[in-house]
Design an enzyme around this catalytic site. Sequence first.
Site, PDB file in Angstrom:
ATOM      1  N   LYS A   1       5.472   8.771   9.300  1.00 46.53           N
ATOM      2  CA  LYS A   1       5.360   8.672   9.970  1.00 46.53           C
ATOM      3  C   LYS A   1       6.504   8.939  11.273  1.00 46.53           C
ATOM      4  O   LYS A   1       6.398  10.009  12.066  1.00 46.53           O
ATOM      5  CB  LYS A   1       5.971   6.936  10.121  1.00 46.53           C
ATOM      6  CG  LYS A   1       5.478   6.024   9.583  1.00 46.53           C
ATOM      7  CD  LYS A   1       3.099   6.195   9.710  1.00 46.53           C
ATOM      8  CE  LYS A   1       2.619   5.295   8.686  1.00 46.53           C
ATOM      9  NZ  LYS A   1       1.116   4.887   8.790  1.00 46.53           N
TER      10      LYS A   1
ATOM     11  N   TYR B   1       0.671  -1.068  -0.020  1.00 47.58           N
ATOM     12  CA  TYR B   1      -0.115  -0.396  -0.088  1.00 47.58           C
ATOM     13  C   TYR B   1       1.358   1.063   0.292  1.00 47.58           C
ATOM     14  O   TYR B   1       1.787   1.487   0.862  1.00 47.58           O
ATOM     15  CB  TYR B   1      -1.082  -0.118   1.207  1.00 47.58           C
ATOM     16  CG  TYR B   1      -2.138   1.219   1.273  1.00 47.58           C
ATOM     17  CD1 TYR B   1      -3.071   1.529   0.473  1.00 47.58           C
ATOM     18  CD2 TYR B   1      -1.046   2.344   2.662  1.00 47.58           C
ATOM     19  CE1 TYR B   1      -3.235   2.544   0.934  1.00 47.58           C
ATOM     20  CE2 TYR B   1      -2.151   3.291   2.951  1.00 47.58           C
ATOM     21  CZ  TYR B   1      -3.144   3.583   1.295  1.00 47.58           C
ATOM     22  OH  TYR B   1      -3.769   4.783   1.929  1.00 47.58           O
TER      23      TYR B   1
ATOM     24  N   ASP C   1       9.080   2.660  -0.660  1.00 43.35           N
ATOM     25  CA  ASP C   1       8.339   3.440  -0.010  1.00 43.35           C
ATOM     26  C   ASP C   1       8.838   2.853   1.356  1.00 43.35           C
ATOM     27  O   ASP C   1       8.544   2.149   2.262  1.00 43.35           O
ATOM     28  CB  ASP C   1       7.003   2.835  -0.311  1.00 43.35           C
ATOM     29  CG  ASP C   1       5.581   3.021   0.970  1.00 43.35           C
ATOM     30  OD1 ASP C   1       6.231   3.874   1.685  1.00 43.35           O
ATOM     31  OD2 ASP C   1       4.788   3.514  -0.116  1.00 43.35           O
TER      32      ASP C   1
END
Length: 430
Positions: free
Chosen positions: A270, A147, A242
Amino acid sequence: MTAIRHAQSHALFARALEYIPGGVNSPVRAFRGVGGEPFFAQRAQGARVYDVDGNEYIDYVCSWGPAIFGHADRAIIDAIKQAAEQGTSFGIPNPLEVRMAELIRTAAPSVKKVRMCNSGTEATMSAIRLARGFTGRDKIIKFDGCYHGHVDSLLVKAGSGALTFGHPDSAGVPAAFTEHTVVVPFNDRDLVQAAFAANPQKIAGIIVEPVPGNAGLYLPRPGYLEFLREITQREGALLIFDEVMTGFRLGPAGAQGRFGITPDLTCFGKIIGGGLPVGAFGGRADIMDFLAPLGPVYQAGTLSGNPLAMSAGIAALERLASTEVYDRLEARGAELEAGMKAAAARAKVPVQFNRIGSMFCAYFTDQPVHHLADAMMSDRSRFAKFFHGMLERGVYLAPSQFEAGFISVAHGTEEIKRTIDAAEQVLKAI
């Protein structure tokens, strides 16, 4: 076991349903993957989160990864307060942006220049645009189960044929938006090679979570990331890591440092915001200089590099330069893994406990999990029972079989032991 109270959360959820679609502002929070209703958090401290009914939980979601020092970390809170007193947003360059860029570049040798943005989705979207602009090619290879945010062109999966063009995974995404996205299974070399052969000189790059953490958690097979590096170099395509989830969590240099791979572009999020909304992407200087105002690829953001997120992130990253933090996380992770595997064996319940560093996932299956198709074979009904059993015993796991769990520095031996004891009780009951 103290009885869990839900009255206040139930009332809040009923109100939320009137004003917010599904009652939540991000779908997985709705507990649809496990049934029941979500609880509403009131506050959090260290390794624990407290809900509006006064219940206390050991938290393994950690705000989906960024709370690597635990919740309400004093250094991060102080940094935010100090920055807020000077102004919450300027829309003007500020010194904190430069310091953040220095920290990222120092930690990740593949990153020579970096551009801040406001979310992981923005980071991946911008990296894809940059890869296409730099190479002059249109197609992107991604992997099912990986994702990369809710970017239109990346909301696709393999469907019935791994080499067919992806079909949109969400309503509202025109098929034309995904026709340049080629989806293949993770850990499969042959189909990556076939994708390049079927699209000669058309593939701009490969985007991949080096350790996929959005279908639970599974690891790259030995040599697989090296293979992706080799084939992209050979084919004139870019390799995009990613690391929104793995960056600064699997080590100071993230997954690329842990596996010794040098991608062309890397996406961050994050942890680099210290718990505040943030994203970034960076890589080779010649590629990054294709961005405006130097180059023809446009990317912008009014709140990019805002002082609150930069201050919080700097307070986190400056401490993450030490291997001591990662040694502690590795020790707690190994302790949890050993205990959970032993508990499952004693309960005679088939569980695959995948872990790397402070990230983990337990699948209810007797077969190893290497990619999405393996993950889909897990017993989701049993996981739902396990989730609620753990919640009733004061342990909060991600409310979906297909999400990774996280350990923070604040998790100690006491929290790990309580978690393992609770797991053994629940496993014997399900």
